[in-house]
Write an enzyme that holds these catalytic residues in place. Structure first.
Site, PDB file in Angstrom:
ATOM      1  N   TRP A  10       0.816  -1.215   0.000  1.00 22.34           N
ATOM      2  CA  TRP A  10       0.000   0.000   0.000  1.00 22.34           C
ATOM      3  C   TRP A  10       0.852   1.269   0.000  1.00 22.34           C
ATOM      4  O   TRP A  10       0.319   2.371  -0.129  1.00 22.34           O
ATOM      5  CB  TRP A  10      -0.936   0.012   1.224  1.00 22.34           C
ATOM      6  CG  TRP A  10      -1.933  -1.108   1.251  1.00 22.34           C
ATOM      7  CD1 TRP A  10      -2.139  -2.065   0.284  1.00 22.34           C
ATOM      8  CD2 TRP A  10      -2.875  -1.400   2.296  1.00 22.34           C
ATOM      9  NE1 TRP A  10      -3.141  -2.925   0.666  1.00 22.34           N
ATOM     10  CE2 TRP A  10      -3.609  -2.541   1.901  1.00 22.34           C
ATOM     11  CE3 TRP A  10      -3.160  -0.813   3.540  1.00 22.34           C
ATOM     12  CZ2 TRP A  10      -4.616  -3.091   2.693  1.00 22.34           C
ATOM     13  CZ3 TRP A  10      -4.160  -1.363   4.333  1.00 22.34           C
ATOM     14  CH2 TRP A  10      -4.881  -2.492   3.909  1.00 22.34           C
ATOM     15  N   GLU A  96      12.227   2.021  -3.467  1.00 22.46           N
ATOM     16  CA  GLU A  96      12.013   3.367  -2.897  1.00 22.46           C
ATOM     17  C   GLU A  96      12.857   3.548  -1.644  1.00 22.46           C
ATOM     18  O   GLU A  96      13.312   4.649  -1.341  1.00 22.46           O
ATOM     19  CB  GLU A  96      10.512   3.575  -2.631  1.00 22.46           C
ATOM     20  CG  GLU A  96       9.750   3.757  -3.940  1.00 22.46           C
ATOM     21  CD  GLU A  96       8.298   3.315  -3.919  1.00 22.46           C
ATOM     22  OE1 GLU A  96       7.707   3.171  -2.833  1.00 22.46           O
ATOM     23  OE2 GLU A  96       7.745   3.113  -5.021  1.00 22.46           O
ATOM     24  N   GLU A 166      11.774  -6.347  -9.102  1.00 22.47           N
ATOM     25  CA  GLU A 166      10.988  -5.149  -9.384  1.00 22.47           C
ATOM     26  C   GLU A 166      11.850  -4.143 -10.146  1.00 22.47           C
ATOM     27  O   GLU A 166      12.570  -3.346  -9.522  1.00 22.47           O
ATOM     28  CB  GLU A 166      10.523  -4.504  -8.075  1.00 22.47           C
ATOM     29  CG  GLU A 166       9.623  -5.386  -7.242  1.00 22.47           C
ATOM     30  CD  GLU A 166       8.738  -4.541  -6.342  1.00 22.47           C
ATOM     31  OE1 GLU A 166       7.517  -4.586  -6.526  1.00 22.47           O
ATOM     32  OE2 GLU A 166       9.267  -3.815  -5.485  1.00 22.47           O
ATOM     33  N   GLY A 172       5.229   1.914 -10.544  1.00 21.87           N
ATOM     34  CA  GLY A 172       4.374   3.094 -10.484  1.00 21.87           C
ATOM     35  C   GLY A 172       4.364   3.913 -11.769  1.00 21.87           C
ATOM     36  O   GLY A 172       3.864   5.031 -11.791  1.00 21.87           O
ATOM     37  N   GLY A 232       1.826  -2.750  -6.278  1.00 20.84           N
ATOM     38  CA  GLY A 232       1.724  -1.454  -5.611  1.00 20.84           C
ATOM     39  C   GLY A 232       0.364  -0.824  -5.869  1.00 20.84           C
ATOM     40  O   GLY A 232      -0.639  -1.190  -5.259  1.00 20.84           O
ATOM     41  N   GLY A 233       0.319   0.117  -6.825  1.00 18.75           N
ATOM     42  CA  GLY A 233      -0.895   0.899  -7.084  1.00 18.75           C
ATOM     43  C   GLY A 233      -2.160   0.074  -7.206  1.00 18.75           C
ATOM     44  O   GLY A 233      -3.194   0.426  -6.614  1.00 18.75           O
TER      45      GLY A 233
HETATM   46  C1  PEP Z   1       5.710  -1.679  -5.653  1.00 19.87           C
HETATM   47  O1  PEP Z   1       5.491  -0.691  -4.985  1.00 19.87           O
HETATM   48  O2  PEP Z   1       6.390  -2.597  -5.196  1.00 19.87           O
HETATM   49  C2  PEP Z   1       5.153  -1.757  -7.007  1.00 19.87           C
HETATM   50  C3  PEP Z   1       5.449  -2.774  -7.746  1.00 19.87           C
HETATM   51  O3  PEP Z   1       4.344  -0.697  -7.410  1.00 19.87           O
HETATM   52  P1  PEP Z   1       3.411  -0.635  -8.730  1.00 19.87           P
HETATM   53  O4  PEP Z   1       2.664  -1.936  -8.804  1.00 19.87           O
HETATM   54  O5  PEP Z   1       2.520   0.530  -8.496  1.00 19.87           O
HETATM   55  O6  PEP Z   1       4.317  -0.449  -9.899  1.00 19.87           O
END
Ligand code: PEP
Length: 252
Positions: A10, A96, A166, A172, A232-233
């Protein structure tokens, strides 16, 4: 066969009210009986979320944790505190955290080991930036990030852990690695691990993260080395997250 794993990060989103609505819309995830599902709320909401989902099969992870045991580390939260709350584990090395908070490979390895030593689940995130991909450094970067933990703590430290690939350029941004691009990196990561321990490498769940949504999940999960997703989103939207879980359940 590796049991698929799907988690919703989240990030720094939510409120008591929004979290309650989201969890209520997710409903009983135990209908997805062949996969593991987790939510990853901000630390301040862990206790409430854990209480809300106590009767379900959903696990609850923190987004990060301190590598230190206790003491003069203002603002930090220890593994023992997560354990005290009833959290199941934590992400470590999310891009991040690496980029915005300058976390180092060594620090991330210490966090990983602290979780492991407490019997909590560690989810190690690795991934390259766009500049690194364009320079042809993807495999060197993700291997270095994995080896930072493997070299220090050995393959046995990954029992019950999850490795999340990732790519930073896909987080994002709405840009997703194609299933083939992701598969190539996942297979390479498994090969790096297999040089230490082939049996454990075959059991290790390597999940993909980076703009995963209901519409692209199935294509990713069809790949032989993609064992789920860190979302994520789309995890803030119950319908999207449920569609991803459904795709994972189908792939199981
Ligand atoms: C994440 O925050 O680990 C991520 C993969 O974000 P998103 O799915 O928004 O790209």
């Amino acid at each position: 066969m590796r049991r698929p794993w799907v988690a919703g990060n989240w990030k720094m989103n939510g409120s008591h009210r929004a979290n309650a609505e989201l969890l209520s819309s997710l409903g009983d995830v135990s209908i997805f009986s062949d996969i593991d599902v987790a939510v990853v709320p901000p630390t301040v909401y862990l206790q409430t979320v854990i209480a809300t989902v106590a009767q379900s099969s959903l696990s609850v992870l923190a987004q990060t944790v301190s590598e230190f045991e206790s003491g003069a580390y203002t603002g930090e939260v220890s593994v023992a505190m997560l354990q005290d709350l009833g959290a199941n584990g934590a992400l470590v090395g999310h891009s991040e955290r690496r980029q915005l908070f300058a976390e180092t490979d060594k620090q991330i390895a210490d966090k990983f080991a602290a979780l492991k030593n407490a019997g909590l689940q560690a989810v190690l995130c690795v991934g390259e930036t766009l500049a690194e991909r364009e320079a042809g450094e993807t495999l060197a970067v993700v291997s270095r990030q994995l080896l930072a933990v493997l070299d220090r703590h050995g393959p046995e430290a990954f029992d019950h852990a999850v490795l999340a690939y990732e790519p930073v350029w896909a987080i994002g941004t709405g840009l997703t690695a194609s299933p083939e691009q992701a598969q190539a990196v996942h297979a390479s990561l498994r090969a790096v691990f297999a040089a230490f321990d082939e049996a454990r490498a075959n059991q290790l769940r390597i999940v993909y993260g980076g703009s995963v949504k209901g519409s692209n999940a199935a294509g990713l999960f069809d790949m032989p080395d993609i064992d789920g997703a860190l979302v994520g989103g789309a995890s803030l939207l119950a319908d999207e997250f449920l569609a991803i879980c459904k795709a994972a359940q189908k792939s199981a």
